[in-house]
Design a protein around this motif. Structure first.
Motif, PDB file in Angstrom:
ATOM      1  N   ILE A  10       0.850  -1.194   0.000  1.00  0.00           N
ATOM      2  CA  ILE A  10       0.000   0.000   0.000  1.00  0.00           C
ATOM      3  C   ILE A  10       0.881   1.238   0.000  1.00  0.00           C
ATOM      4  O   ILE A  10       0.684   2.169  -0.786  1.00  0.00           O
ATOM      5  CB  ILE A  10      -0.973   0.000   1.196  1.00  0.00           C
ATOM      6  N   ARG A  11       1.887   1.252   0.864  1.00  0.00           N
ATOM      7  CA  ARG A  11       2.824   2.378   0.924  1.00  0.00           C
ATOM      8  C   ARG A  11       3.449   2.631  -0.442  1.00  0.00           C
ATOM      9  O   ARG A  11       3.492   3.760  -0.925  1.00  0.00           O
ATOM     10  CB  ARG A  11       3.914   2.102   1.952  1.00  0.00           C
ATOM     11  N   ASP A  12       3.912   1.572  -1.079  1.00  0.00           N
ATOM     12  CA  ASP A  12       4.554   1.712  -2.384  1.00  0.00           C
ATOM     13  C   ASP A  12       3.576   2.215  -3.447  1.00  0.00           C
ATOM     14  O   ASP A  12       3.935   3.029  -4.296  1.00  0.00           O
ATOM     15  CB  ASP A  12       5.167   0.388  -2.827  1.00  0.00           C
ATOM     16  N   ALA A  13       2.349   1.731  -3.409  1.00  0.00           N
ATOM     17  CA  ALA A  13       1.345   2.126  -4.407  1.00  0.00           C
ATOM     18  C   ALA A  13       0.942   3.591  -4.255  1.00  0.00           C
ATOM     19  O   ALA A  13       0.643   4.261  -5.244  1.00  0.00           O
ATOM     20  CB  ALA A  13       0.115   1.229  -4.310  1.00  0.00           C
ATOM     21  N   PHE A  39      -7.024  -0.348   7.359  1.00  0.00           N
ATOM     22  CA  PHE A  39      -6.297  -1.040   6.295  1.00  0.00           C
ATOM     23  C   PHE A  39      -7.149  -1.097   5.027  1.00  0.00           C
ATOM     24  O   PHE A  39      -6.676  -0.793   3.928  1.00  0.00           O
ATOM     25  CB  PHE A  39      -5.913  -2.448   6.744  1.00  0.00           C
ATOM     26  N   ALA A  40      -8.421  -1.463   5.159  1.00  0.00           N
ATOM     27  CA  ALA A  40      -9.313  -1.583   4.002  1.00  0.00           C
ATOM     28  C   ALA A  40      -9.503  -0.233   3.309  1.00  0.00           C
ATOM     29  O   ALA A  40      -9.536  -0.157   2.081  1.00  0.00           O
ATOM     30  CB  ALA A  40     -10.663  -2.155   4.429  1.00  0.00           C
ATOM     31  N   LYS A  41      -9.617   0.820   4.096  1.00  0.00           N
ATOM     32  CA  LYS A  41      -9.757   2.166   3.534  1.00  0.00           C
ATOM     33  C   LYS A  41      -8.549   2.506   2.663  1.00  0.00           C
ATOM     34  O   LYS A  41      -8.698   2.937   1.515  1.00  0.00           O
ATOM     35  CB  LYS A  41      -9.883   3.194   4.656  1.00  0.00           C
ATOM     36  N   TRP A  42      -7.353   2.269   3.187  1.00  0.00           N
ATOM     37  CA  TRP A  42      -6.140   2.614   2.456  1.00  0.00           C
ATOM     38  C   TRP A  42      -5.875   1.631   1.318  1.00  0.00           C
ATOM     39  O   TRP A  42      -5.287   2.007   0.305  1.00  0.00           O
ATOM     40  CB  TRP A  42      -4.965   2.732   3.413  1.00  0.00           C
ATOM     41  N   GLN A  43      -6.333   0.424   1.441  1.00  0.00           N
ATOM     42  CA  GLN A  43      -6.208  -0.521   0.333  1.00  0.00           C
ATOM     43  C   GLN A  43      -7.021  -0.015  -0.857  1.00  0.00           C
ATOM     44  O   GLN A  43      -6.551  -0.042  -1.993  1.00  0.00           O
ATOM     45  CB  GLN A  43      -6.682  -1.914   0.742  1.00  0.00           C
ATOM     46  N   ARG A  44      -8.241   0.442  -0.585  1.00  0.00           N
ATOM     47  CA  ARG A  44      -9.079   0.987  -1.661  1.00  0.00           C
ATOM     48  C   ARG A  44      -8.411   2.199  -2.319  1.00  0.00           C
ATOM     49  O   ARG A  44      -8.423   2.343  -3.538  1.00  0.00           O
ATOM     50  CB  ARG A  44     -10.458   1.377  -1.133  1.00  0.00           C
TER      51      ARG A  44
END
Length: 93
Positions: A10-13, A39-44
């Motif tokens: 996620i950080r890299d993306a 986590f789900a919020k930032w994954q989206r």
């Protein structure tokens, strides 16, 4: 992304250091019972950023050669300028 998302992926993306900093702050400060939600919020968000970056890579050759971009595009320049002017009038930076 074909592999499961991780904090690192996620950080890299996310790419932008300011956004990465906000993500890491939120994930590090989240209470245990809120970790999956954060986590789900930032994954989206990471998925959206990755999709936008892929789309930009697809369109870059057209832009570089001066060709019209494929697909249908709606010019929202006037709308964006009007929104920005209203924000400035309210005192936003």
């Amino acid at each position: 992304m074909t592999e499961p998302w991780t904090i690192e992926s996620i950080r890299d993306a996310l790419g932008n250091p300011i956004v990465v900093s906000r993500f890491l702050a939120e994930i590090n400060r989240a209470p245990a019972h809120e970790l999956l939600t954060v986590f789900a919020k930032w994954q989206r968000i990471a998925e959206d950023v990755s999709a936008a970056a892929a789309r930009a890579r697809d369109l870059a050759p057209y832009a570089a050669s001066g060709q019209p971009l494929p697909g249908q595009w709606i010019d929202r320049t006037d709308q964006v300028r009007a929104d920005a002017e209203r924000a400035r009038a309210r005192g936003a930076a």
